[in-house]
Motif scaffolding. Structure first.
Motif, PDB file in Angstrom:
ATOM      1  N   PRO A 214       0.851  -1.200   0.000  1.00 13.08           N
ATOM      2  CA  PRO A 214       0.000   0.000   0.000  1.00 13.08           C
ATOM      3  C   PRO A 214       0.883   1.246   0.000  1.00 13.08           C
ATOM      4  O   PRO A 214       2.097   1.175   0.217  1.00 13.08           O
ATOM      5  CB  PRO A 214      -0.791  -0.140   1.302  1.00 13.08           C
ATOM      6  N   LEU A 215       0.281   2.407  -0.220  1.00 12.68           N
ATOM      7  CA  LEU A 215       1.056   3.633  -0.364  1.00 12.68           C
ATOM      8  C   LEU A 215       1.885   3.964   0.876  1.00 12.68           C
ATOM      9  O   LEU A 215       3.007   4.474   0.766  1.00 12.68           O
ATOM     10  CB  LEU A 215       0.122   4.802  -0.688  1.00 12.68           C
ATOM     11  N   ASP A 216       1.336   3.685   2.058  1.00 17.48           N
ATOM     12  CA  ASP A 216       2.090   4.026   3.263  1.00 17.48           C
ATOM     13  C   ASP A 216       3.384   3.219   3.373  1.00 17.48           C
ATOM     14  O   ASP A 216       4.384   3.710   3.898  1.00 17.48           O
ATOM     15  CB  ASP A 216       1.221   3.826   4.510  1.00 17.48           C
ATOM     16  N   GLU A 217       3.406   2.002   2.853  1.00 18.29           N
ATOM     17  CA  GLU A 217       4.630   1.210   2.879  1.00 18.29           C
ATOM     18  C   GLU A 217       5.573   1.593   1.746  1.00 18.29           C
ATOM     19  O   GLU A 217       6.794   1.450   1.876  1.00 18.29           O
ATOM     20  CB  GLU A 217       4.296  -0.281   2.785  1.00 18.29           C
ATOM     21  N   LEU A 218       5.036   2.080   0.649  1.00 20.37           N
ATOM     22  CA  LEU A 218       5.887   2.507  -0.458  1.00 20.37           C
ATOM     23  C   LEU A 218       6.715   3.737  -0.093  1.00 20.37           C
ATOM     24  O   LEU A 218       7.856   3.889  -0.537  1.00 20.37           O
ATOM     25  CB  LEU A 218       5.039   2.814  -1.695  1.00 20.37           C
ATOM     26  N   PHE A 219       6.141   4.617   0.739  1.00 26.30           N
ATOM     27  CA  PHE A 219       6.816   5.867   1.090  1.00 26.30           C
ATOM     28  C   PHE A 219       7.546   5.798   2.435  1.00 26.30           C
ATOM     29  O   PHE A 219       8.115   6.802   2.858  1.00 26.30           O
ATOM     30  CB  PHE A 219       5.809   7.015   1.132  1.00 26.30           C
ATOM     31  N   ILE A 220       7.536   4.652   3.076  1.00 25.79           N
ATOM     32  CA  ILE A 220       8.178   4.540   4.379  1.00 25.79           C
ATOM     33  C   ILE A 220       9.700   4.640   4.231  1.00 25.79           C
ATOM     34  O   ILE A 220      10.266   4.223   3.216  1.00 25.79           O
ATOM     35  CB  ILE A 220       7.784   3.202   5.067  1.00 25.79           C
ATOM     36  N   TYR A 221      10.354   5.244   5.222  1.00 26.58           N
ATOM     37  CA  TYR A 221      11.812   5.363   5.208  1.00 26.58           C
ATOM     38  C   TYR A 221      12.369   4.924   6.563  1.00 26.58           C
ATOM     39  O   TYR A 221      11.867   5.355   7.609  1.00 26.58           O
ATOM     40  CB  TYR A 221      12.236   6.804   4.932  1.00 26.58           C
ATOM     41  N   PRO A 222      13.405   4.075   6.569  1.00 27.88           N
ATOM     42  CA  PRO A 222      14.077   3.452   5.412  1.00 27.88           C
ATOM     43  C   PRO A 222      13.165   2.429   4.732  1.00 27.88           C
ATOM     44  O   PRO A 222      12.317   1.811   5.389  1.00 27.88           O
ATOM     45  CB  PRO A 222      15.301   2.783   6.041  1.00 27.88           C
ATOM     46  N   PRO A 223      13.307   2.259   3.442  1.00 29.62           N
ATOM     47  CA  PRO A 223      12.410   1.353   2.714  1.00 29.62           C
ATOM     48  C   PRO A 223      12.585  -0.092   3.149  1.00 29.62           C
ATOM     49  O   PRO A 223      13.678  -0.516   3.524  1.00 29.62           O
ATOM     50  CB  PRO A 223      12.831   1.547   1.247  1.00 29.62           C
ATOM     51  N   ARG A 224      11.498  -0.831   3.111  1.00 26.71           N
ATOM     52  CA  ARG A 224      11.525  -2.255   3.447  1.00 26.71           C
ATOM     53  C   ARG A 224      11.423  -3.082   2.171  1.00 26.71           C
ATOM     54  O   ARG A 224      10.721  -2.711   1.234  1.00 26.71           O
ATOM     55  CB  ARG A 224      10.357  -2.599   4.369  1.00 26.71           C
ATOM     56  N   ILE A 225      12.108  -4.200   2.188  1.00 26.82           N
ATOM     57  CA  ILE A 225      12.085  -5.068   1.010  1.00 26.82           C
ATOM     58  C   ILE A 225      10.781  -5.836   0.940  1.00 26.82           C
ATOM     59  O   ILE A 225      10.127  -5.881  -0.106  1.00 26.82           O
ATOM     60  CB  ILE A 225      13.285  -6.037   1.037  1.00 26.82           C
ATOM     61  N   PHE A 226      10.352  -6.416   2.043  1.00 19.62           N
ATOM     62  CA  PHE A 226       9.179  -7.283   2.037  1.00 19.62           C
ATOM     63  C   PHE A 226       7.932  -6.527   2.509  1.00 19.62           C
ATOM     64  O   PHE A 226       7.988  -5.693   3.406  1.00 19.62           O
ATOM     65  CB  PHE A 226       9.410  -8.505   2.929  1.00 19.62           C
ATOM     66  N   VAL A 227       6.832  -6.830   1.870  1.00 22.11           N
ATOM     67  CA  VAL A 227       5.562  -6.180   2.179  1.00 22.11           C
ATOM     68  C   VAL A 227       5.004  -6.720   3.493  1.00 22.11           C
ATOM     69  O   VAL A 227       5.108  -7.903   3.792  1.00 22.11           O
ATOM     70  CB  VAL A 227       4.569  -6.400   1.019  1.00 22.11           C
ATOM     71  N   ARG A 228       4.418  -5.827   4.297  1.00 18.69           N
ATOM     72  CA  ARG A 228       3.814  -6.230   5.566  1.00 18.69           C
ATOM     73  C   ARG A 228       2.321  -6.489   5.419  1.00 18.69           C
ATOM     74  O   ARG A 228       1.781  -7.441   5.985  1.00 18.69           O
ATOM     75  CB  ARG A 228       4.050  -5.125   6.626  1.00 18.69           C
TER      76      ARG A 228
END
Length: 295
Positions: free
Chosen positions: A54-68
């Motif tokens: 989702p958008l909130d995970e796409l813009f999170i910093y530092p970026p995460r490799i795996f989706v939550r």
């Protein structure tokens, strides 16, 4: 009664080699290859996970490799964007299928037909022609872009499917690959066919092509990848003729507001060539590892 020469006869030989590496050396080599493999597959893993973020995970910093929290919202947003286009999404898909399918099949056929006489016949100028093919491999598309455009304009096929498909028929890499592979076929196969009264075309389609199947499948993968990534912007001005790749790139150019749809686009762009490669993977490996043939 089926003729014996009609059956593909591939007999590969490999020289036995004595490996002197120790178990520690093999283990070290395996670990190094595994590390390289992880680095190579990481971009694909990231593309797949980004498409489900989702958008909130796409813009999170530092970026995460795996989706939550996986979601298909990005794909639904992409569908909404494409539905709002004045050119139907199905039209872009149709254009891509025409360009990629006809261009790939045509290139394989023309490259194989041209490679057969270069590999198995002697005629004046043979070495010169093959030398020109090898020389053409030195030049990138950017170097020949202007001459290609001038030729297409002179032929009067600008802003048509042929403007993209016709140049795809003449890529030198395909001719070089097929010529080198056909040379490995035993001459006795062709001689047997001629003694039985088979024409050159019959010999080509019944003997040459079945025996070099790994080579032309490998060539099809290369050409498919090239045409799949072609946006057609150099020759296609009409929006009705633009391929899917062009439409998807326009979405990616939308910036942060279309980050979710862009992630879905990147997945689609990568998924199709990968799927095509997986289908033909065994034949590609056979082409790359074949060391020779003998009678």
């Amino acid at each position: 009664m089926a003729r014996d020469y009609m059956k593909p006869r591939r007999r590969f030989f490999h020289k036995e080699k004595q490996l002197n590496r120790s178990k520690a050396g093999n283990t070290t080599l395996f670990v190094l290859m595994a590390i390289c493999g992880v680095f190579m597959v990481m971009p694909l893993v990231l593309i797949f996970n980004n498409a489900l973020k989702p958008l909130d995970e796409l813009f999170i910093y530092p970026p995460r490799i795996f989706v939550r929290n996986p979601s298909i919202t990005n794909f639904s947003d992409l569908f909404v964007l494409m539905s709002g286009s004045w050119v139907p999404f199905s039209r872009y898909i149709f254009n891509t299928l025409i360009i990629t399918g006809v261009g790939t099949v045509g290139h394989v056929i023309f490259a194989s037909l041209a490679a057969y006489p270069l590999a198995k016949n002697d005629f004046p100028g043979k070495k010169f022609l093959f030398g020109m093919v090898v020389l053409s491999l030195m030049f990138s598309y950017n170097v020949t872009a202007i001459p290609n455009y001038m030729i297409i304009s002179w032929l009067g096929i600008n802003n048509t499917y042929l403007a993209v498909i016709l140049p795809a028929f003449s890529y030198g890499l395909g001719l070089y690959l097929m010529k080198q592979f056909i040379e490995q076929l035993p001459d006795s196969l062709m001689e047997s066919a001629r003694l039985d009264g088979a024409s050159e075309y019959k010999t080509f389609w019944s003997i040459i092509m079945p025996n070099v199947k790994p080579a032309w499948l490998t060539l099809a993968i290369f050409q498919f990848q090239t045409l799949w990534g072609n946006t057609g912007t150099s020759f296609l001005r009409s929006e009705q003729l633009k391929p899917l790749q062009y439409a998807l790139q326009q979405i990616v150019a939308g910036g942060a507001a279309r980050a979710g749809a862009s992630a879905a686009v990147q997945f689609i762009i990568a998924a199709i060539p990968i799927t095509f490669f997986i289908v033909c993977q065994s034949n590609v490996i056979e082409t790359m590892t074949t060391s020779g043939m003998k009678e």
